[in-house]
Design a protein around this motif. Structure first.
Motif, PDB file in Angstrom:
ATOM      1  N   TYR A  63       0.935  -1.123  -0.058  1.00 44.67           N
ATOM      2  CA  TYR A  63      -0.025  -0.280   0.085  1.00 44.67           C
ATOM      3  C   TYR A  63       0.947   1.240   0.027  1.00 44.67           C
ATOM      4  CZ  TYR A  63      -3.380   3.625   1.578  1.00 44.67           C
ATOM      5  OH  TYR A  63      -4.042   4.523   1.589  1.00 44.67           O
ATOM      6  N   VAL A  64       0.689   2.189  -0.866  1.00 44.54           N
ATOM      7  CA  VAL A  64       1.253   3.094  -1.015  1.00 44.54           C
ATOM      8  C   VAL A  64       0.678   4.448  -0.277  1.00 44.54           C
ATOM      9  CG1 VAL A  64       2.488   4.958  -2.700  1.00 44.54           C
ATOM     10  CG2 VAL A  64       2.499   2.609  -3.153  1.00 44.54           C
ATOM     11  N   THR A  65       1.221   5.094   0.846  1.00 46.72           N
ATOM     12  CA  THR A  65       0.640   6.240   1.507  1.00 46.72           C
ATOM     13  C   THR A  65       0.615   7.481   0.641  1.00 46.72           C
ATOM     14  OG1 THR A  65       2.483   6.999   2.444  1.00 46.72           O
ATOM     15  CG2 THR A  65       1.377   5.224   3.618  1.00 46.72           C
ATOM     16  N   ALA A  66      -0.229   8.679   1.114  1.00 48.98           N
ATOM     17  CA  ALA A  66      -0.372   9.650   0.285  1.00 48.98           C
ATOM     18  C   ALA A  66       1.065  10.562   0.375  1.00 48.98           C
ATOM     19  CB  ALA A  66      -1.437  10.542   1.070  1.00 48.98           C
ATOM     20  N   GLY A  67       1.808  10.013   1.009  1.00 52.80           N
ATOM     21  CA  GLY A  67       3.407  10.749   1.408  1.00 52.80           C
ATOM     22  C   GLY A  67       4.216  10.129   0.154  1.00 52.80           C
ATOM     23  N   GLY A  68       3.572   8.721  -0.243  1.00 50.01           N
ATOM     24  CA  GLY A  68       4.503   8.085  -1.120  1.00 50.01           C
ATOM     25  C   GLY A  68       5.329   6.871  -0.517  1.00 50.01           C
ATOM     26  N   GLN A  69       5.091   6.804   0.803  1.00 47.45           N
ATOM     27  CA  GLN A  69       5.903   5.653   1.299  1.00 47.45           C
ATOM     28  C   GLN A  69       5.015   4.191   1.102  1.00 47.45           C
ATOM     29  OE1 GLN A  69       5.825   5.794   5.824  1.00 47.45           O
ATOM     30  NE2 GLN A  69       7.681   4.431   5.954  1.00 47.45           N
ATOM     31  N   THR A  70       5.790   3.236   0.706  1.00 53.02           N
ATOM     32  CA  THR A  70       5.195   1.887   0.591  1.00 53.02           C
ATOM     33  C   THR A  70       5.326   1.089   1.791  1.00 53.02           C
ATOM     34  OG1 THR A  70       5.950   1.787  -1.803  1.00 53.02           O
ATOM     35  CG2 THR A  70       5.258  -0.004  -0.891  1.00 53.02           C
ATOM     36  N   LEU A  71       4.096   0.745   2.121  1.00 53.60           N
ATOM     37  CA  LEU A  71       3.948  -0.192   3.336  1.00 53.60           C
ATOM     38  C   LEU A  71       3.489  -1.767   2.818  1.00 53.60           C
ATOM     39  CD1 LEU A  71       1.698   2.099   5.487  1.00 53.60           C
ATOM     40  CD2 LEU A  71       4.189   1.990   5.236  1.00 53.60           C
ATOM     41  N   THR A  72       3.580  -2.402   3.780  1.00 56.17           N
ATOM     42  CA  THR A  72       2.979  -3.959   3.639  1.00 56.17           C
ATOM     43  C   THR A  72       2.026  -4.070   4.512  1.00 56.17           C
ATOM     44  OG1 THR A  72       4.986  -5.118   3.077  1.00 56.17           O
ATOM     45  CG2 THR A  72       3.243  -6.378   3.966  1.00 56.17           C
ATOM     46  N   VAL A  73       0.869  -4.311   4.122  1.00 55.16           N
ATOM     47  CA  VAL A  73      -0.642  -4.235   4.864  1.00 55.16           C
ATOM     48  C   VAL A  73      -0.742  -5.878   5.277  1.00 55.16           C
ATOM     49  CG1 VAL A  73      -3.016  -3.936   5.395  1.00 55.16           C
ATOM     50  CG2 VAL A  73      -1.607  -2.277   4.238  1.00 55.16           C
ATOM     51  N   THR A  74      -0.658  -6.304   6.405  1.00 51.86           N
ATOM     52  CA  THR A  74      -0.891  -7.895   6.601  1.00 51.86           C
ATOM     53  C   THR A  74      -2.336  -7.701   7.554  1.00 51.86           C
ATOM     54  OG1 THR A  74       0.862  -8.587   6.867  1.00 51.86           O
ATOM     55  CG2 THR A  74      -0.648  -9.957   7.828  1.00 51.86           C
ATOM     56  N   CYS A  75      -3.380  -8.391   6.818  1.00 46.60           N
ATOM     57  CA  CYS A  75      -4.783  -8.330   7.273  1.00 46.60           C
ATOM     58  C   CYS A  75      -5.418  -9.640   7.680  1.00 46.60           C
ATOM     59  CB  CYS A  75      -5.817  -7.623   6.460  1.00 46.60           C
ATOM     60  SG  CYS A  75      -5.910  -7.981   4.858  1.00 46.60           S
ATOM     61  N   TYR A  76      -6.218  -9.430   8.674  1.00 44.90           N
ATOM     62  CA  TYR A  76      -7.002 -10.661   8.939  1.00 44.90           C
ATOM     63  C   TYR A  76      -8.565 -10.673   9.364  1.00 44.90           C
ATOM     64  CZ  TYR A  76      -5.393  -9.704  13.602  1.00 44.90           C
ATOM     65  OH  TYR A  76      -5.161  -9.007  14.663  1.00 44.90           O
ATOM     66  N   GLN A  77      -9.393 -11.392   9.269  1.00 46.25           N
ATOM     67  CA  GLN A  77     -10.722 -11.094   9.703  1.00 46.25           C
ATOM     68  C   GLN A  77     -11.098 -11.299  11.197  1.00 46.25           C
ATOM     69  OE1 GLN A  77     -14.098 -14.161   9.494  1.00 46.25           O
ATOM     70  NE2 GLN A  77     -15.023 -12.948   7.920  1.00 46.25           N
ATOM     71  N   VAL A  78     -11.589 -10.211  11.723  1.00 50.64           N
ATOM     72  CA  VAL A  78     -11.895 -10.286  13.118  1.00 50.64           C
ATOM     73  C   VAL A  78     -13.471 -10.342  13.462  1.00 50.64           C
ATOM     74  CG1 VAL A  78      -9.989  -8.983  14.043  1.00 50.64           C
ATOM     75  CG2 VAL A  78     -12.128  -7.658  13.374  1.00 50.64           C
ATOM     76  N   MET A  79     -14.137 -10.023  12.582  1.00 53.73           N
ATOM     77  CA  MET A  79     -15.593 -10.135  12.450  1.00 53.73           C
ATOM     78  C   MET A  79     -16.336 -10.285  11.332  1.00 53.73           C
ATOM     79  SD  MET A  79     -17.151  -7.399  15.490  1.00 53.73           S
ATOM     80  CE  MET A  79     -18.700  -7.821  15.110  1.00 53.73           C
ATOM     81  N   TYR A  80     -17.193 -10.910  10.872  1.00 50.66           N
ATOM     82  CA  TYR A  80     -17.793 -10.866   9.461  1.00 50.66           C
ATOM     83  C   TYR A  80     -17.645  -9.362   8.953  1.00 50.66           C
ATOM     84  CZ  TYR A  80     -20.436 -12.347   5.403  1.00 50.66           C
ATOM     85  OH  TYR A  80     -20.569 -12.539   3.929  1.00 50.66           O
ATOM     86  N   GLY A  81     -17.198  -9.266   7.871  1.00 46.57           N
ATOM     87  CA  GLY A  81     -17.180  -7.882   7.257  1.00 46.57           C
ATOM     88  C   GLY A  81     -16.082  -6.865   7.960  1.00 46.57           C
ATOM     89  N   THR A  82     -15.301  -7.223   8.961  1.00 45.42           N
ATOM     90  CA  THR A  82     -14.438  -6.103   9.671  1.00 45.42           C
ATOM     91  C   THR A  82     -13.166  -6.821   9.601  1.00 45.42           C
ATOM     92  OG1 THR A  82     -16.262  -5.611  11.269  1.00 45.42           O
ATOM     93  CG2 THR A  82     -13.840  -4.899  11.771  1.00 45.42           C
ATOM     94  N   VAL A  83     -12.214  -6.257   9.361  1.00 41.37           N
ATOM     95  CA  VAL A  83     -10.576  -6.558   8.918  1.00 41.37           C
ATOM     96  C   VAL A  83      -9.726  -5.730  10.111  1.00 41.37           C
ATOM     97  CG1 VAL A  83      -8.962  -6.818   7.240  1.00 41.37           C
ATOM     98  CG2 VAL A  83     -11.195  -7.153   6.695  1.00 41.37           C
ATOM     99  N   ALA A  84      -8.703  -6.811  10.544  1.00 41.22           N
ATOM    100  CA  ALA A  84      -7.723  -6.189  11.298  1.00 41.22           C
ATOM    101  C   ALA A  84      -6.501  -5.973  10.216  1.00 41.22           C
ATOM    102  CB  ALA A  84      -7.303  -6.955  12.513  1.00 41.22           C
ATOM    103  N   CYS A  85      -5.758  -4.711  10.432  1.00 43.80           N
ATOM    104  CA  CYS A  85      -4.734  -4.590   9.741  1.00 43.80           C
ATOM    105  C   CYS A  85      -3.590  -4.305  10.485  1.00 43.80           C
ATOM    106  CB  CYS A  85      -4.986  -3.376   8.578  1.00 43.80           C
ATOM    107  SG  CYS A  85      -6.308  -3.665   7.589  1.00 43.80           S
TER     108      CYS A  85
END
Length: 270
Positions: free
Chosen positions: A89-111
């Motif tokens: 994911y590239v932020t508005a400031g141009g920094q590239t991040l790695t986003v690792t996400c998983y489900q905590v509730m149906y339809g809701t994601v932790a990042c």
């Protein structure tokens, strides 16, 4: 919803690990059209250049066109399937991040957000075909940040229950007699900036334990906390009656082996 999410956000409120919760919004066809930020800790806010008060409870579309929804498309599958994913994911400031996400509730994601530059930074999703987890080692101990579906199957815990127990203290999932040695191994690995190769008994929901070999590498290090990404390879299952395993070279699904490792199992294995 905030009350239901407290148990997921509480461990991260003062954590140096950048963490966020997002609720996925879909249209009548089930396609993601927006998301709502439900939680953003100070570490994540600093990384994104945002204020938690300015974004919590607001839609992504309200934060400006520069934060493209397309970059976050992998979150849709995670939110509704229970799988995990990692993506850049590239932020508005141009920094590239790695986003690792998983489900905590149906339809809701932790990042979990991690800069891709710097020592120990890695990309790639948790290994869903093997029992894997991201573990944070800090001054208070060890806790589980994310886990694969195969680890849930190995321990017989649901993903939510495993993260609820292991997210507070991973020691709750380790045989008490094995915990001091495991903790020392992780402390040594963090100090020496090396990987982990350690055997211990992982507790199961049914009260038994499974011997596993933890192979882990450092994912990130910051402000006194080290995050390991590890795979738990089944050695043998320990039961009340006791049992002895033998070495088995049975391949993993698809005929693959992991790092040429040998896997121990019951003598009934062929």
């Amino acid at each position: 919803m905030a009350k239901h999410l407290d148990k997921f956000t509480q461990p991260f409120r003062d954590s140096p690990i950048p963490f966020a919760l997002a609720e996925i919004l879909t249209n009548g066809s089930g396609e993601m059209v927006d998301l709502v930020c439900r939680f953003l800790n100070p570490a994540a806010a600093a990384l994104l250049g945002l204020s938690p008060e300015d974004v919590q409870g607001r839609r992504l579309s309200q934060l400006g066109p520069e934060r493209a929804l397309e970059q976050l498309a992998p979150m849709q599958a995670v939110a509704f399937s229970g799988s995990s994913a990692s993506f850049p994911y590239v932020t508005a400031g141009g920094q590239t991040l790695t986003v690792t996400c998983y489900q905590v509730m149906y339809g809701t994601v932790a990042c979990l957000l991690d800069p891709r530059s710097g020592a120990g930074a890695q990309s790639g999703a948790l290994p869903e075909l093997l029992p894997g987890a991201d573990l944070e080692l800090n001054r208070e101990g060890l806790r589980c940040l994310a886990c694969s579906r195969q680890l849930c199957q190995l321990t017989q815990w649901s993903r939510r229950a495993l993260l609820d127990r292991g997210g507070r203290a991973f020691s709750a999932l380790v045989a008490p007699a094995d915990w001091p040695a495991l903790l020392q191994e992780l402390l040594d690995a963090a100090r020496e900036k090396r990987g982990v190769d350690h055997d211990f008994r992982l507790l199961r929901r049914d009260g038994g334990a499974v011997w596993v070999n933890l192979r882990a590498e450092i994912l990130s290090t910051r402000q006194g906390a080290t995050v390991f990404r590890g795979v738990f390879l089944d050695i043998w299952i320990s039961t009340a009656s006791g049992g002895r395993g033998r070495t088995c070279r049975r391949p993993f699904p698809g005929g693959r082996r992991l790092c040429g490792m040998r896997r121990r199992c019951w003598t009934g294995c062929r």
